[in-house]
Write an enzyme that holds these catalytic residues in place. Structure first.
Site, PDB file in Angstrom:
ATOM      1  N   ASP A  11      17.727  60.914  -4.136  1.00 24.89           N
ATOM      2  CA  ASP A  11      18.523  59.790  -3.691  1.00 24.89           C
ATOM      3  C   ASP A  11      19.987  60.153  -3.988  1.00 24.89           C
ATOM      4  O   ASP A  11      20.249  61.091  -4.742  1.00 24.89           O
ATOM      5  CB  ASP A  11      18.071  58.560  -4.500  1.00 24.89           C
ATOM      6  CG  ASP A  11      18.909  57.350  -4.221  1.00 24.89           C
ATOM      7  OD1 ASP A  11      19.096  57.018  -3.039  1.00 24.89           O
ATOM      8  OD2 ASP A  11      19.389  56.730  -5.189  1.00 24.89           O
ATOM      9  N   ASP A  13      23.204  57.628  -4.234  1.00 25.16           N
ATOM     10  CA  ASP A  13      23.913  56.695  -5.120  1.00 25.16           C
ATOM     11  C   ASP A  13      23.061  56.400  -6.355  1.00 25.16           C
ATOM     12  O   ASP A  13      21.939  55.919  -6.236  1.00 25.16           O
ATOM     13  CB  ASP A  13      24.209  55.404  -4.343  1.00 25.16           C
ATOM     14  CG  ASP A  13      24.843  54.341  -5.219  1.00 25.16           C
ATOM     15  OD1 ASP A  13      25.517  54.707  -6.195  1.00 25.16           O
ATOM     16  OD2 ASP A  13      24.659  53.149  -4.933  1.00 25.16           O
TER      17      ASP A  13
HETATM   18  P1  B16 Z   1      26.108  52.448   3.380  1.00 29.86           P
HETATM   19  P2  B16 Z   1      21.327  55.343  -1.881  1.00 29.86           P
HETATM   20  C1  B16 Z   1      22.546  53.177  -0.951  1.00 29.86           C
HETATM   21  O1  B16 Z   1      22.607  54.513  -1.335  1.00 29.86           O
HETATM   22  C2  B16 Z   1      23.324  52.323  -1.945  1.00 29.86           C
HETATM   23  O2  B16 Z   1      22.709  52.360  -3.222  1.00 29.86           O
HETATM   24  C3  B16 Z   1      23.339  50.893  -1.465  1.00 29.86           C
HETATM   25  O3  B16 Z   1      24.077  50.097  -2.362  1.00 29.86           O
HETATM   26  C4  B16 Z   1      23.980  50.849  -0.063  1.00 29.86           C
HETATM   27  O4  B16 Z   1      23.953  49.526   0.458  1.00 29.86           O
HETATM   28  C5  B16 Z   1      23.189  51.780   0.866  1.00 29.86           C
HETATM   29  O5  B16 Z   1      23.177  53.083   0.334  1.00 29.86           O
HETATM   30  C6  B16 Z   1      23.785  51.817   2.258  1.00 29.86           C
HETATM   31  O6  B16 Z   1      25.051  52.429   2.184  1.00 29.86           O
HETATM   32  O7  B16 Z   1      26.703  51.085   3.501  1.00 29.86           O
HETATM   33  O8  B16 Z   1      27.086  53.507   2.933  1.00 29.86           O
HETATM   34  O9  B16 Z   1      25.370  52.861   4.637  1.00 29.86           O
HETATM   35  O10 B16 Z   1      21.076  54.857  -3.274  1.00 29.86           O
HETATM   36  O11 B16 Z   1      20.166  55.138  -0.946  1.00 29.86           O
HETATM   37  O12 B16 Z   1      21.850  56.759  -1.841  1.00 29.86           O
HETATM   38 MG    MG Z   2      20.225  54.939  -5.348  1.00 32.48          MG
END
Ligand code: B16
Ligand code: MG
Length: 218
Positions: A11, A13
């Site tokens: 993953d 984030d």
């Molecule tokens: P975006 P991951 C996620 O990343 C984030 O944890 C989450 O907070 C966010 O809403 C999601 O990506 C979508 O991100 O708005 O940049 O498309 O943990 O899956 O890497």
């Molecule tokens: Mg994450």
């Protein structure tokens, strides 16, 4: 079914870097502008879920029309992209560089499985785009985590079975997705405690040899 471990899927984030703070500040700015109460604690529920689901959770039952929803997501993303300008390789979470190098050294394939539509830009800023053999992001599949689709898509790109891959995740939805798909799981941080095959408080605590001894053929 072969079960020797051949790949690691990460993953983004909360595992490779911590963009949660940038997501928080961007949703917070939007919420403040629209008069919607939104706290740091509320933001915890947005970890690892898609942009659309994040908006739904921020709204907490308030209803807005589709055009407004699209405009708000665009605005939030503009705020988020501005924060990404601050991101540098120094923002890799401690332990990440060594873990990727160690895994590569023993011949494991490396994949990324992130819900984010900004994953490619984030990896570029971290100077990690070339570190992965497959990049699954918010554009790769229709159904977001906890659906199995994203990790299955990445495994396909890596040409491994789920039983041959370990997913590293910091979010409950991500662990659920990986488990539903038949992947081995490493949980990072408080939200995944008790949910994964192996758990560490931070990425700096991860010991690859220990993980490999506990999953797959062990
Ligand atoms: P975006 P991951 C996620 O990343 C984030 O944890 C989450 O907070 C966010 O809403 C999601 O990506 C979508 O991100 O708005 O940049 O498309 O943990 O899956 O890497
Ligand atoms: Mg994450």
């Amino acid at each position: 079914m072969p079960s020797g471990i051949r790949a690691l899927i990460f993953d983004l984030d909360g595992v490779i870097t911590d963009t949660a703070e940038f997501h928080y500040r961007s949703w917070k700015r939007l919420a403040d502008e629209e008069g919607i109460p939104f706290t740091r604690e509320d933001n915890e529920a947005l970890r690892g879920v898609s942009r659309r689901e994040s908006l739904n959770r921020m709204l907490k039952g308030r209803s807005i029309d589709e055009e407004t929803a699209q405009a708000w997501m665009t605005r939030k993303n503009e705020y988020y992209l501005a924060h990404l300008d601050e991101l540098t390789p120094a923002h890799r979470l401690p332990g990440v560089t060594r873990l990727l190098e160690d895994a590569r050294h023993i011949g494991l394939r490396l994949g990324l499985g992130s819900a984010s539509k900004n994953a490619r830009s984030v990896l570029e800023k971290l100077a990690l785009l070339d570190a992965f053999d497959a990049l699954g992001d918010g554009f790769s599949v229709v159904n977001p985590k906890p659906a199995v689709d994203l990790f299955v898509w990445v495994a396909g790109r890596l040409a491994v079975y789920p039983q041959q891959a370990i997913v590293f995740e910091d979010a409950e939805a991500g662990i659920e997705a990986a488990r539903n798909g038949g992947f081995w799981t490493v949980g990072i941080g408080t939200a995944t405690r008790g949910l994964a095959d192996v758990h560490y408080d931070t990425m700096a605590d991860v010991k690859l040899a220990e993980v490999l001894s506990k999953v797959g053929d062990g």
